[in-house]
Motif scaffolding. Structure first.
Motif, PDB file in Angstrom:
ATOM      1  N   ILE A   1       0.871  -1.174   0.000  1.00 15.71           N
ATOM      2  CA  ILE A   1       0.000   0.000   0.000  1.00 15.71           C
ATOM      3  C   ILE A   1       0.905   1.218   0.000  1.00 15.71           C
ATOM      4  O   ILE A   1       1.768   1.377   0.869  1.00 15.71           O
ATOM      5  CB  ILE A   1      -0.931  -0.015   1.219  1.00 15.71           C
ATOM      6  N   LEU A   2       0.723   2.070  -0.997  1.00 12.58           N
ATOM      7  CA  LEU A   2       1.609   3.216  -1.175  1.00 12.58           C
ATOM      8  C   LEU A   2       1.107   4.480  -0.489  1.00 12.58           C
ATOM      9  O   LEU A   2       1.895   5.301  -0.040  1.00 12.58           O
ATOM     10  CB  LEU A   2       1.797   3.492  -2.673  1.00 12.58           C
ATOM     11  N   ASP A   3      -0.225   4.638  -0.412  1.00 10.65           N
ATOM     12  CA  ASP A   3      -0.771   5.888   0.121  1.00 10.65           C
ATOM     13  C   ASP A   3      -2.187   5.639   0.629  1.00 10.65           C
ATOM     14  O   ASP A   3      -2.820   4.645   0.271  1.00 10.65           O
ATOM     15  CB  ASP A   3      -0.783   6.955  -0.985  1.00 10.65           C
ATOM     16  N   ARG A   4      -2.662   6.527   1.448  1.00  8.92           N
ATOM     17  CA  ARG A   4      -4.029   6.452   1.976  1.00  8.92           C
ATOM     18  C   ARG A   4      -4.665   7.825   1.829  1.00  8.92           C
ATOM     19  O   ARG A   4      -4.021   8.841   2.091  1.00  8.92           O
ATOM     20  CB  ARG A   4      -3.992   6.048   3.442  1.00  8.92           C
ATOM     21  N   GLN A   5      -5.928   7.863   1.422  1.00  5.15           N
ATOM     22  CA  GLN A   5      -6.605   9.133   1.202  1.00  5.15           C
ATOM     23  C   GLN A   5      -8.029   9.053   1.747  1.00  5.15           C
ATOM     24  O   GLN A   5      -8.709   8.044   1.567  1.00  5.15           O
ATOM     25  CB  GLN A   5      -6.634   9.447  -0.291  1.00  5.15           C
ATOM     26  N   ILE A   6      -8.462  10.118   2.397  1.00  7.59           N
ATOM     27  CA  ILE A   6      -9.831  10.199   2.914  1.00  7.59           C
ATOM     28  C   ILE A   6     -10.549  11.298   2.152  1.00  7.59           C
ATOM     29  O   ILE A   6     -10.106  12.445   2.137  1.00  7.59           O
ATOM     30  CB  ILE A   6      -9.845  10.518   4.422  1.00  7.59           C
ATOM     31  N   ARG A   7     -11.649  10.917   1.498  1.00 11.01           N
ATOM     32  CA  ARG A   7     -12.479  11.899   0.792  1.00 11.01           C
ATOM     33  C   ARG A   7     -13.749  12.109   1.602  1.00 11.01           C
ATOM     34  O   ARG A   7     -14.466  11.157   1.891  1.00 11.01           O
ATOM     35  CB  ARG A   7     -12.820  11.413  -0.613  1.00 11.01           C
ATOM     36  N   LYS A   8     -14.012  13.332   1.938  1.00 10.07           N
ATOM     37  CA  LYS A   8     -15.190  13.648   2.744  1.00 10.07           C
ATOM     38  C   LYS A   8     -16.342  14.026   1.835  1.00 10.07           C
ATOM     39  O   LYS A   8     -16.229  14.922   1.008  1.00 10.07           O
ATOM     40  CB  LYS A   8     -14.884  14.774   3.713  1.00 10.07           C
ATOM     41  N   LEU A   9     -17.451  13.324   2.017  1.00 12.21           N
ATOM     42  CA  LEU A   9     -18.696  13.678   1.353  1.00 12.21           C
ATOM     43  C   LEU A   9     -19.568  14.379   2.395  1.00 12.21           C
ATOM     44  O   LEU A   9     -19.128  14.642   3.505  1.00 12.21           O
ATOM     45  CB  LEU A   9     -19.360  12.421   0.797  1.00 12.21           C
ATOM     46  N   ARG A  10     -20.798  14.656   2.080  1.00 14.19           N
ATOM     47  CA  ARG A  10     -21.641  15.391   3.026  1.00 14.19           C
ATOM     48  C   ARG A  10     -21.798  14.666   4.356  1.00 14.19           C
ATOM     49  O   ARG A  10     -21.640  15.243   5.414  1.00 14.19           O
ATOM     50  CB  ARG A  10     -23.008  15.652   2.418  1.00 14.19           C
ATOM     51  N   THR A  11     -22.140  13.373   4.284  1.00 19.13           N
ATOM     52  CA  THR A  11     -22.407  12.637   5.531  1.00 19.13           C
ATOM     53  C   THR A  11     -21.459  11.473   5.761  1.00 19.13           C
ATOM     54  O   THR A  11     -21.527  10.850   6.815  1.00 19.13           O
ATOM     55  CB  THR A  11     -23.849  12.087   5.516  1.00 19.13           C
ATOM     56  N   THR A  12     -20.616  11.171   4.828  1.00 18.86           N
ATOM     57  CA  THR A  12     -19.727  10.016   4.982  1.00 18.86           C
ATOM     58  C   THR A  12     -18.303  10.373   4.577  1.00 18.86           C
ATOM     59  O   THR A  12     -18.049  11.385   3.941  1.00 18.86           O
ATOM     60  CB  THR A  12     -20.197   8.826   4.120  1.00 18.86           C
ATOM     61  N   GLU A  13     -17.415   9.482   4.956  1.00 22.18           N
ATOM     62  CA  GLU A  13     -16.024   9.601   4.545  1.00 22.18           C
ATOM     63  C   GLU A  13     -15.652   8.350   3.764  1.00 22.18           C
ATOM     64  O   GLU A  13     -15.909   7.238   4.228  1.00 22.18           O
ATOM     65  CB  GLU A  13     -15.101   9.726   5.754  1.00 22.18           C
ATOM     66  N   LEU A  14     -15.068   8.526   2.594  1.00 16.89           N
ATOM     67  CA  LEU A  14     -14.594   7.402   1.798  1.00 16.89           C
ATOM     68  C   LEU A  14     -13.086   7.292   1.971  1.00 16.89           C
ATOM     69  O   LEU A  14     -12.353   8.231   1.666  1.00 16.89           O
ATOM     70  CB  LEU A  14     -14.921   7.600   0.316  1.00 16.89           C
ATOM     71  N   VAL A  15     -12.638   6.132   2.458  1.00 17.34           N
ATOM     72  CA  VAL A  15     -11.218   5.916   2.669  1.00 17.34           C
ATOM     73  C   VAL A  15     -10.709   5.020   1.544  1.00 17.34           C
ATOM     74  O   VAL A  15     -11.217   3.922   1.335  1.00 17.34           O
ATOM     75  CB  VAL A  15     -10.949   5.255   4.035  1.00 17.34           C
ATOM     76  N   SER A  16      -9.727   5.525   0.821  1.00 20.15           N
ATOM     77  CA  SER A  16      -9.154   4.724  -0.259  1.00 20.15           C
ATOM     78  C   SER A  16      -7.653   4.604  -0.058  1.00 20.15           C
ATOM     79  O   SER A  16      -7.023   5.445   0.593  1.00 20.15           O
ATOM     80  CB  SER A  16      -9.462   5.352  -1.620  1.00 20.15           C
ATOM     81  N   VAL A  17      -7.095   3.534  -0.599  1.00 15.89           N
ATOM     82  CA  VAL A  17      -5.656   3.292  -0.518  1.00 15.89           C
ATOM     83  C   VAL A  17      -5.110   3.107  -1.926  1.00 15.89           C
ATOM     84  O   VAL A  17      -5.805   2.604  -2.808  1.00 15.89           O
ATOM     85  CB  VAL A  17      -5.333   2.054   0.347  1.00 15.89           C
ATOM     86  N   LYS A  18      -3.888   3.536  -2.125  1.00 12.91           N
ATOM     87  CA  LYS A  18      -3.221   3.354  -3.408  1.00 12.91           C
ATOM     88  C   LYS A  18      -2.420   2.061  -3.320  1.00 12.91           C
ATOM     89  O   LYS A  18      -1.559   1.920  -2.453  1.00 12.91           O
ATOM     90  CB  LYS A  18      -2.304   4.541  -3.705  1.00 12.91           C
ATOM     91  N   VAL A  19      -2.713   1.103  -4.208  1.00  8.39           N
ATOM     92  CA  VAL A  19      -2.150  -0.238  -4.131  1.00  8.39           C
ATOM     93  C   VAL A  19      -1.225  -0.499  -5.309  1.00  8.39           C
ATOM     94  O   VAL A  19      -1.586  -0.243  -6.459  1.00  8.39           O
ATOM     95  CB  VAL A  19      -3.282  -1.301  -4.125  1.00  8.39           C
TER      96      VAL A  19
END
Length: 153
Positions: A95-113
C-alpha cells in the motif's frame, strides 16, 4: 500473414476486482508470437513457447491483435503465471498511500495499491474496506502504516 507477429489476449481471473468493477482492465495481451499458418477462415496457428505447451496453439482472430514492433511493449512470459485457460490473478504487493475523501455525511477511505508485476506508475486506488477484507496481510505487514491509519503518527 504467415511470419507476422501478433499479441495473444489473456484476461484476469473472474472475481478479481480492480477499480471496484470486474474485468475493468481487460483485455491484456502477451507476446508477441509468430503466426505459423492460417487455419480456416478466421483462425491462426501460433508458435507458442514450451511454457505454454498446455495451451492449444490455434486461436480465433478475436484473441489476436496485430503486433507493431516496439520493445517497450514486450511482457515477459515468466512474469505472468498463466493457467490452462489463459487467465491469471493479480496480487497486491504493498500500500503506497491512503486518502480520505469527505462527502456530506460520509467519509470514503481509499488506498493506493501497487500490484505484482506492475510499476508504481500503474498503482490503482481501491477502497480500504475491500482491501482489508480481501488482503488483511497488507495491513499487518506495514507497522508504520497502521499507526498512521489509527491516527497516532
Amino acid at each position: 500473414m504467415e511470419g507476422d507477429h501478433v499479441w495473444l489476449r489473456v484476461s484476469p481471473m473472474k472475481g478479481v476486482m480492480r477499480f471496484g468493477k470486474k474485468g475493468k482492465l481487460s483485455p491484456r495481451f502477451i507476446g508477441p508470437f509468430e503466426i505459423l499458418s492460417r487455419v480456416g477462415e478466421v483462425a491462426y496457428k501460433l508458435a507458442l513457447p514450451p511454457s505454454l505447451s498446455v495451451v492449444h496453439p490455434v486461436f480465433h482472430v478475436s484473441m489476436l491483435q496485430k503486433y507493431i514492433p516496439d520493445e517497450s511493449h514486450v511482457i515477459s512470459l515468466d512474469s505472468v503465471e498463466l493457467g490452462a485457460d489463459l487467465t491469471y490473478e493479480e496480487e497486491p504487493i504493498s500500500i503506497l498511500d491512503r486518502q480520505i475523501r469527505k462527502l456530506r455525511t460520509t467519509e470514503l477511505v481509499s488506498v493506493k495499491v501497487q500490484w505484482k508485476h506492475r510499476s508504481v506508475r500503474e498503482a490503482t486506488s481501491e477502497t480500504e474496506s475491500d482491501m482489508r477484507a480481501r488482503y488483511p496481510q497488507l495491513f499487518e505487514a506495514s507497522g508504520n502504516y497502521l499507526l498512521y491509519v489509527r491516527g497516532r503518527t
